[in-house]
Scaffold this active site. Structure first.
Site, PDB file in Angstrom:
ATOM      1  N   HIS A  47       0.820  -1.213   0.000  1.00 52.01           N
ATOM      2  CA  HIS A  47       0.000   0.000   0.000  1.00 52.01           C
ATOM      3  C   HIS A  47       0.860   1.272   0.000  1.00 52.01           C
ATOM      4  CE1 HIS A  47       0.717   1.214   4.181  1.00 52.01           C
ATOM      5  NE2 HIS A  47       0.634  -0.069   4.506  1.00 52.01           N
TER       6      HIS A  47
ATOM      7  N   GLY B  68       1.142  -6.273  -0.873  1.00 49.06           N
ATOM      8  CA  GLY B  68       1.586  -6.392  -2.256  1.00 49.06           C
ATOM      9  C   GLY B  68       1.942  -7.811  -2.638  1.00 49.06           C
TER      10      GLY B  68
ATOM     11  N   HIS C  27      -1.507  -2.676  -6.214  1.00 50.69           N
ATOM     12  CA  HIS C  27      -1.099  -2.993  -4.843  1.00 50.69           C
ATOM     13  C   HIS C  27      -2.290  -3.443  -4.013  1.00 50.69           C
ATOM     14  CE1 HIS C  27      -2.807   0.261  -2.357  1.00 50.69           C
ATOM     15  NE2 HIS C  27      -2.616   1.058  -3.395  1.00 50.69           N
ATOM     16  N   CYS C  28      -1.984  -4.121  -2.915  1.00 55.85           N
ATOM     17  CA  CYS C  28      -2.992  -4.429  -1.886  1.00 55.85           C
ATOM     18  C   CYS C  28      -2.402  -3.926  -0.574  1.00 55.85           C
ATOM     19  CB  CYS C  28      -3.339  -5.923  -1.889  1.00 55.85           C
ATOM     20  SG  CYS C  28      -1.921  -7.039  -1.876  1.00 55.85           S
ATOM     21  N   ALA C  29      -2.403  -4.726   0.474  1.00 55.40           N
ATOM     22  CA  ALA C  29      -1.793  -4.285   1.726  1.00 55.40           C
ATOM     23  C   ALA C  29      -0.286  -4.563   1.712  1.00 55.40           C
ATOM     24  CB  ALA C  29      -2.464  -4.969   2.917  1.00 55.40           C
TER      25      ALA C  29
END
Length: 271
Positions: free
Chosen positions: A45, A163, A159-161
């Site tokens: 993130h 990645g 992205h996520c939290a």
């Protein structure tokens, strides 16, 4: 939105507030081409990006940032920083309730709770289940991402939290769609295990036991990038649709001409 695509630096930058950042450029395809540098990036993130991090990201000529976090993730870490001229698109790949439950266990779970939920193969089994579910239940979301990449969204960052999982799968799906070799997809995925890339696990308790070797070992399947997780996703594609081509045409509703535009956007030498 028309933007100049800058020259991508040969060395990977050290971003102090963004984990797991990298350009997937250079990965080989089965037909002898390569992913073009400066077109597709991945990371954790961007909520904690520093001014220096933001300044570097601004040099990439990004068109779109895809954020795959759900509301539970965003509540924990905060929203992404705003990058001038960049479109931010939030496409949650898991449900908010899942995110809230996951982070509650990671932050607040006691040893007995963690043992009950994660001991033995439970932690890895949990992750494999998540990977399978994202493949079968998030076809509309993956379809939206690939159509966007084919049309007007590159250069893009996903992205996520951490990645690793949701962003890792979205990147894997995009790379599969343009014919990148599976071994190369896996090698890139496993880079998320590098110590400087890994998500920093935080626990609510400050006691020594909260971060004990046993606790960290129990949590490790949740924060590892394991080949078995990615293999489960690939196997799910084959089991559900019979082939990757049918997955893209029937599961993700990707027309042949859209896949070709995607190749033109992401690959060197694709015409």
């Amino acid at each position: 939105m028309t933007q100049q695509i800058p020259q991508v630096p040969a060395t990977e930058p050290e971003l102090s507030g963004v984990r797991n950042f990298r350009d997937v450029g250079g990965l080989p395809t089965v037909d002898g081409l390569r992913v073009r540098g400066g077109r597709l990036f991945r990371s954790g993130h961007l909520a904690h990006a520093t001014e220096a991090d933001a300044a570097y990201l601004a040099t990439l000529g990004l068109h779109t940032v895809f954020d795959f976090r759900n509301a539970g993730d965003q509540k924990l870490e905060g929203p992404d920083i705003a990058l001038p001229g960049v479109r931010n698109v939030n496409i949650p790949m898991t449900d908010p309730a899942d995110g809230a439950e996951f982070w509650k266990m990671v932050r607040d779970g006691g040893l007995d709770e963690l043992r009950s939920a994660l001991s033995g193969t439970r932690g890895a089994d949990r992750m494999i289940s998540v990977y399978r579910e994202v493949i079968t239940e998030r076809t509309a979301e993956h379809s939206r991402v690939l159509h966007a990449l084919a049309e007007d969204s590159v250069p893009a960052l996903m992205h996520c939290a951490a990645g690793k999982d949701r962003a890792g799968l979205a990147i894997a799906v995009a790379l599969l769609a343009v014919g990148v070799e599976r071994d190369a997809i896996e090698a890139d995925y496993l880079k998320s295990n590098d110590p400087h890339r890994r998500y920093k696990v935080r626990r609510s308790s400050t006691s020594a036991d909260a971060m004990s070797p046993e606790v960290m070992e129990l949590l490790s399947p949740l924060f590892d990038a394991r080949a078995s997780y990615l293999h489960a996703a690939f196997d799910t594609i084959e089991e559900t649709w019979g082939s990757t081509d049918r997955y893209f045409s029937e599961g993700l509703k990707l027309a042949p001409e859209t896949r070709e535009r995607l190749r033109e956007q992401l690959l060197d030498g694709a015409v």
